[in-house]
Scaffold this active site. Sequence first.
Site, PDB file in Angstrom:
ATOM      1  N   GLU A  87      47.414  39.279  24.000  1.00  0.00           N
ATOM      2  CA  GLU A  87      48.544  40.163  24.309  1.00  0.00           C
ATOM      3  C   GLU A  87      48.489  41.397  23.443  1.00  0.00           C
ATOM      4  OE1 GLU A  87      50.212  40.260  21.364  1.00  0.00           O
ATOM      5  OE2 GLU A  87      48.920  38.558  20.841  1.00  0.00           O
ATOM      6  N   GLU A 128      45.903  39.793  20.474  1.00  0.00           N
ATOM      7  CA  GLU A 128      44.843  40.277  21.382  1.00  0.00           C
ATOM      8  C   GLU A 128      44.026  39.137  21.975  1.00  0.00           C
ATOM      9  OE1 GLU A 128      42.067  42.886  19.464  1.00  0.00           O
ATOM     10  OE2 GLU A 128      43.609  44.228  18.676  1.00  0.00           O
TER      11      GLU A 128
END
Lengths: 339, 339
Positions: free
Chosen positions: B162, B305
């Site tokens: 994310e 991430e």
Amino acid sequence: LNDEARNLAWQHQNQLTKPPGALGRLEVLATELAAMSGQSRPELHHPHCIVFAADHGVVAQGVSAFPQAVTVEMLKNFVAGGAAISVLAGQNDFQLSVVNCGTAQPCDALQGVVHQPVAAGTADFSQQPAMTAAQAQAALTIGAGQLDLLHQAGCDLFMAGEMGIGNTSAASAMAALLLDLDVAGLTGPGTGVQGEALDHKTQVLSASVTRAQGSYNQPLDALIEVGGFEIGAIAGAYIRAAQLGIPVLVDGFITTSAALLAVHLNPSVRDWLLFSHGSAEPGHLLLLAALQAQPLINLDMRLGEGSGAGVALSLIRQALALHNNMATFAQAGVSGAED
Amino acid sequence: LNDEARNLAWQHQNQLTKPPGALGRLEVLATELAAMSGQSRPELHHPHCIVFAADHGVVAQGVSAFPQAVTVEMLKNFVAGGAAISVLAGQNDFQLSVVNCGTAQPCDALQGVVHQPVAAGTADFSQQPAMTAAQAQAALTIGAGQLDLLHQAGCDLFMAGEMGIGNTSAASAMAALLLDLDVAGLTGPGTGVQGEALDHKTQVLSASVTRAQGSYNQPLDALIEVGGFEIGAIAGAYIRAAQLGIPVLVDGFITTSAALLAVHLNPSVRDWLLFSHGSAEPGHLLLLAALQAQPLINLDMRLGEGSGAGVALSLIRQALALHNNMATFAQAGVSGAED
């Protein structure tokens, strides 16, 4: 260690497109390798694992779950590619070699193994010293000689593995002498000794350490009294790696006992040691604490052979890939933190 | 899950040339993937990470150390290959794609990103619900749709990452609602909020959760009231992965909050979740405990991430290589344990 390279590596880390520190121990790893290699952007091209193998006379006391024949059988398995460390070498792209430091059963005909036996296994250290002072020196020399060869071949990270039925007993007893701790707290199941058999192992080791304490004057006596040829070779390899400036990735319980011996013989070795994993062998925690070492992974592994180091190598590779290949804030046009 | 494949995998593990259990959690991992894949010798060919990105209205309250512009700047960095997850995708050989679920700054022209924005960021959830029920449904649908595409492409392991400035605030608030816990214990520095700024973040989140509790009736309300578009998309992706039989490797704090939502919406999702790492974000431990999850690594990472999953993927690969390529005792002619 090269503090300038370490500082430059930290400066670089802090410019990469992430909040400072967000890669945690991977950042520390990259900067440690910078300090060891003297390169602010360290690379890893030739990691090498050597499995040192030898037998232990103390198995006569029934301290292992596996028969002594397994030591040589596993040497064949290492060479044939079927052992865990062999599979990891292929998976993680490192070189593997195997050194016979003294198996009980002769195996000189086995191809693909470096044969440098000190003797056909150690003496039963519950009854007498495991080896003579000359044998201890010979074991250390095996490891040092192997590291000289690796250095010539361009090795840039060294891992040791070990194979030797009975060698958790030697590691526990050595650590008890070196650290002046009760061996009971350093004794565990090894390959799978449980219940009454584990109580028996503990009793054998307690008596052995008590016997050995009468002769213990200096760190090398731990190797002489209750050590193993492969453990001595690993200690010698670690010392020589440090002298040659080759970073070391320590494996599990037995190699950590060798690291403890190496550091007691030469404290500056400690700077060159990275620790791969916390073993399920309960005494490992105490050894790691004595060396102020924080392993990278804790996966309840307890196999030896260098397998924990072989697995953890992948984390070092990833730490360096991130360090060397991530974009900086300036390169990527990403805004930094607000004040 | 396929218990027959799991049992066959355990039988195979116990024949490999090592003491039973000596590879610890790597053995468990291999057998879990056997149960998920229905193959006693599971392989991994097409792992895929999708980074879902969106912005958060609550950043108006000053809860993040970085400006909101970073969300889109980092999308560019993902695509250009300079971000941590991009480097890991190359290093560890997995596919990476990026889905824009709703950034505050328009970025539709950015090539290499799938653009499916729900809106230009959520509303400020300290003042009102973060999104409408229709928007929450749209977010879940984005993730489900992406997983349908991955399934068609043969994906055999899914990782979500994310990106979204402010999304630790959404994750903390969502978890507080779902678990009925004090949000203060779930609030941490995120990208680097410390001291008074962290106290302020905690106060904003406490007030937000108190506001939201008045409307909280069911798990989906956590997403509607205090969630994020990318978090909803990830929850939808996890649910669809489980329905499609694709194993999931969960990343860190924010993806675990999405996993928590997914499991609250559909408890059978839990069977398909593997957990990669324990984040330095302090609330992560509570979320992992709520999901009875033991992560594979603890390296003090806190980047998001998908980076923790990207790193831990290497351990899954190694677990499967060992499971599939080690010799058995019979193959290698190695003696087993003595009775």
